[in-house]
Design a protein around this motif. Structure first.
Motif, PDB file in Angstrom:
ATOM      1  N   MET A   1      16.767 149.736 -60.245  1.00 55.34           N
ATOM      2  CA  MET A   1      17.360 150.454 -59.149  1.00 55.34           C
ATOM      3  C   MET A   1      17.471 151.926 -59.535  1.00 55.34           C
ATOM      4  O   MET A   1      17.803 152.259 -60.667  1.00 55.34           O
ATOM      5  N   ASP A   2      17.206 152.788 -58.583  1.00 56.10           N
ATOM      6  CA  ASP A   2      17.286 154.223 -58.827  1.00 56.10           C
ATOM      7  C   ASP A   2      17.973 154.891 -57.643  1.00 56.10           C
ATOM      8  O   ASP A   2      17.492 154.805 -56.515  1.00 56.10           O
ATOM      9  N   TYR A   3      19.127 155.514 -57.884  1.00 55.04           N
ATOM     10  CA  TYR A   3      19.886 156.221 -56.846  1.00 55.04           C
ATOM     11  C   TYR A   3      19.503 157.692 -56.866  1.00 55.04           C
ATOM     12  O   TYR A   3      19.442 158.307 -57.931  1.00 55.04           O
ATOM     13  N   ASP A   4      19.278 158.281 -55.688  1.00 50.01           N
ATOM     14  CA  ASP A   4      19.040 159.721 -55.592  1.00 50.01           C
ATOM     15  C   ASP A   4      20.365 160.465 -55.650  1.00 50.01           C
ATOM     16  O   ASP A   4      21.383 159.979 -55.159  1.00 50.01           O
ATOM     17  N   ASP A   5      20.355 161.666 -56.241  1.00 52.90           N
ATOM     18  CA  ASP A   5      21.528 162.536 -56.213  1.00 52.90           C
ATOM     19  C   ASP A   5      21.725 163.036 -54.784  1.00 52.90           C
ATOM     20  O   ASP A   5      20.753 163.250 -54.048  1.00 52.90           O
ATOM     21  N   THR A   6      22.967 163.221 -54.396  1.00 53.54           N
ATOM     22  CA  THR A   6      23.254 163.674 -53.034  1.00 53.54           C
ATOM     23  C   THR A   6      24.588 164.412 -52.994  1.00 53.54           C
ATOM     24  O   THR A   6      25.330 164.423 -53.971  1.00 53.54           O
ATOM     25  N   VAL A   7      24.866 165.031 -51.872  1.00 50.14           N
ATOM     26  CA  VAL A   7      26.126 165.724 -51.632  1.00 50.14           C
ATOM     27  C   VAL A   7      26.780 165.086 -50.416  1.00 50.14           C
ATOM     28  O   VAL A   7      26.096 164.760 -49.442  1.00 50.14           O
ATOM     29  N   GLY A   8      28.087 164.884 -50.468  1.00 50.26           N
ATOM     30  CA  GLY A   8      28.799 164.279 -49.357  1.00 50.26           C
ATOM     31  C   GLY A   8      30.038 165.071 -49.017  1.00 50.26           C
ATOM     32  O   GLY A   8      30.250 166.172 -49.518  1.00 50.26           O
ATOM     33  N   ASP A  37      19.788 157.659 -50.912  1.00 47.80           N
ATOM     34  CA  ASP A  37      18.613 156.790 -50.891  1.00 47.80           C
ATOM     35  C   ASP A  37      18.505 156.067 -52.230  1.00 47.80           C
ATOM     36  O   ASP A  37      18.734 156.646 -53.287  1.00 47.80           O
ATOM     37  N   VAL A  38      18.143 154.798 -52.163  1.00 40.77           N
ATOM     38  CA  VAL A  38      18.017 153.956 -53.349  1.00 40.77           C
ATOM     39  C   VAL A  38      16.636 153.325 -53.338  1.00 40.77           C
ATOM     40  O   VAL A  38      16.141 152.911 -52.285  1.00 40.77           O
ATOM     41  N   LYS A  39      16.021 153.266 -54.512  1.00 43.10           N
ATOM     42  CA  LYS A  39      14.761 152.533 -54.667  1.00 43.10           C
ATOM     43  C   LYS A  39      15.047 151.295 -55.503  1.00 43.10           C
ATOM     44  O   LYS A  39      15.538 151.396 -56.619  1.00 43.10           O
ATOM     45  N   VAL A  40      14.767 150.121 -54.940  1.00 47.57           N
ATOM     46  CA  VAL A  40      14.982 148.852 -55.629  1.00 47.57           C
ATOM     47  C   VAL A  40      13.632 148.371 -56.147  1.00 47.57           C
ATOM     48  O   VAL A  40      12.699 148.153 -55.371  1.00 47.57           O
ATOM     49  N   TYR A  41      13.521 148.222 -57.466  1.00 49.72           N
ATOM     50  CA  TYR A  41      12.288 147.760 -58.099  1.00 49.72           C
ATOM     51  C   TYR A  41      12.373 146.242 -58.268  1.00 49.72           C
ATOM     52  O   TYR A  41      13.223 145.734 -58.987  1.00 49.72           O
ATOM     53  N   THR A  42      11.467 145.511 -57.594  1.00 47.76           N
ATOM     54  CA  THR A  42      11.497 144.046 -57.634  1.00 47.76           C
ATOM     55  C   THR A  42      10.544 143.479 -58.677  1.00 47.76           C
ATOM     56  O   THR A  42      10.490 142.278 -58.856  1.00 47.76           O
ATOM     57  N   GLY A  43       9.784 144.306 -59.347  1.00 51.83           N
ATOM     58  CA  GLY A  43       8.778 143.834 -60.290  1.00 51.83           C
ATOM     59  C   GLY A  43       7.393 143.932 -59.686  1.00 51.83           C
ATOM     60  O   GLY A  43       6.411 144.220 -60.375  1.00 51.83           O
ATOM     61  N   GLU A  44       7.271 143.677 -58.405  1.00 51.05           N
ATOM     62  CA  GLU A  44       5.990 143.780 -57.705  1.00 51.05           C
ATOM     63  C   GLU A  44       5.995 144.921 -56.691  1.00 51.05           C
ATOM     64  O   GLU A  44       4.976 145.543 -56.452  1.00 51.05           O
ATOM     65  N   ASP A  45       7.127 145.156 -56.059  1.00 49.87           N
ATOM     66  CA  ASP A  45       7.233 146.174 -55.018  1.00 49.87           C
ATOM     67  C   ASP A  45       8.406 147.102 -55.297  1.00 49.87           C
ATOM     68  O   ASP A  45       9.269 146.817 -56.110  1.00 49.87           O
ATOM     69  N   ILE A  46       8.403 148.211 -54.570  1.00 57.45           N
ATOM     70  CA  ILE A  46       9.544 149.123 -54.545  1.00 57.45           C
ATOM     71  C   ILE A  46      10.073 149.123 -53.120  1.00 57.45           C
ATOM     72  O   ILE A  46       9.345 149.421 -52.170  1.00 57.45           O
ATOM     73  N   ILE A  47      11.354 148.752 -52.963  1.00 57.91           N
ATOM     74  CA  ILE A  47      11.964 148.672 -51.643  1.00 57.91           C
ATOM     75  C   ILE A  47      12.907 149.865 -51.480  1.00 57.91           C
ATOM     76  O   ILE A  47      13.889 149.977 -52.204  1.00 57.91           O
ATOM     77  N   PRO A  48      12.617 150.765 -50.518  1.00 51.79           N
ATOM     78  CA  PRO A  48      13.543 151.884 -50.278  1.00 51.79           C
ATOM     79  C   PRO A  48      14.701 151.425 -49.385  1.00 51.79           C
ATOM     80  O   PRO A  48      14.508 150.725 -48.398  1.00 51.79           O
ATOM     81  N   VAL A  49      15.907 151.837 -49.753  1.00 49.03           N
ATOM     82  CA  VAL A  49      17.112 151.458 -49.011  1.00 49.03           C
ATOM     83  C   VAL A  49      18.001 152.686 -48.887  1.00 49.03           C
ATOM     84  O   VAL A  49      18.142 153.453 -49.834  1.00 49.03           O
ATOM     85  N   GLU A  50      18.613 152.867 -47.702  1.00 47.41           N
ATOM     86  CA  GLU A  50      19.615 153.917 -47.533  1.00 47.41           C
ATOM     87  C   GLU A  50      20.988 153.272 -47.669  1.00 47.41           C
ATOM     88  O   GLU A  50      21.277 152.270 -47.010  1.00 47.41           O
ATOM     89  N   VAL A  51      21.829 153.831 -48.533  1.00 49.12           N
ATOM     90  CA  VAL A  51      23.123 153.230 -48.855  1.00 49.12           C
ATOM     91  C   VAL A  51      24.243 154.181 -48.450  1.00 49.12           C
ATOM     92  O   VAL A  51      24.205 155.369 -48.766  1.00 49.12           O
ATOM     93  N   ASP A  52      25.238 153.644 -47.723  1.00 50.50           N
ATOM     94  CA  ASP A  52      26.462 154.387 -47.405  1.00 50.50           C
ATOM     95  C   ASP A  52      27.532 154.000 -48.427  1.00 50.50           C
ATOM     96  O   ASP A  52      27.781 152.817 -48.646  1.00 50.50           O
ATOM     97  N   ILE A  53      28.143 155.012 -49.040  1.00 51.70           N
ATOM     98  CA  ILE A  53      29.231 154.794 -49.992  1.00 51.70           C
ATOM     99  C   ILE A  53      30.433 155.541 -49.421  1.00 51.70           C
ATOM    100  O   ILE A  53      30.513 156.759 -49.521  1.00 51.70           O
ATOM    101  N   ASN A  54      31.359 154.806 -48.779  1.00 51.10           N
ATOM    102  CA  ASN A  54      32.455 155.427 -48.041  1.00 51.10           C
ATOM    103  C   ASN A  54      33.803 154.801 -48.411  1.00 51.10           C
ATOM    104  O   ASN A  54      34.470 154.222 -47.569  1.00 51.10           O
TER     105      ASN A  54
END
Length: 66
Positions: A1-8, A37-54
């Protein structure tokens, strides 16, 4: 998993209560509004996900006046 840096954003409110001439009690509450934005590495694919942390954050403190 890889989280992008962001400002909130955050909102905060609080109160101080005098206990006597020297001591006081502090109460506050904060609300964070963060999206990243988060990239989830499954071993075969990379799944992009947008995550709310509130989260709500509640604080209690004791202080001294001098």
């Amino acid at each position: 998993m890889d989280y992008d840096d962001t400002v909130g954003f955050s909102m905060q409110g609080g109160l101080d209560f005098d206990l006597n001439d020297y001591w006081f009690l502090n109460l506050d509450i904060k609300k964070l509004l963060l999206k990243t934005d988060v990239k989830v590495y499954t071993g075969e694919d990379i799944i992009p996900v947008e995550v709310d942390i509130n989260p709500w954050i509640v604080g209690v403190g004791i202080g001294v006046k001098f």
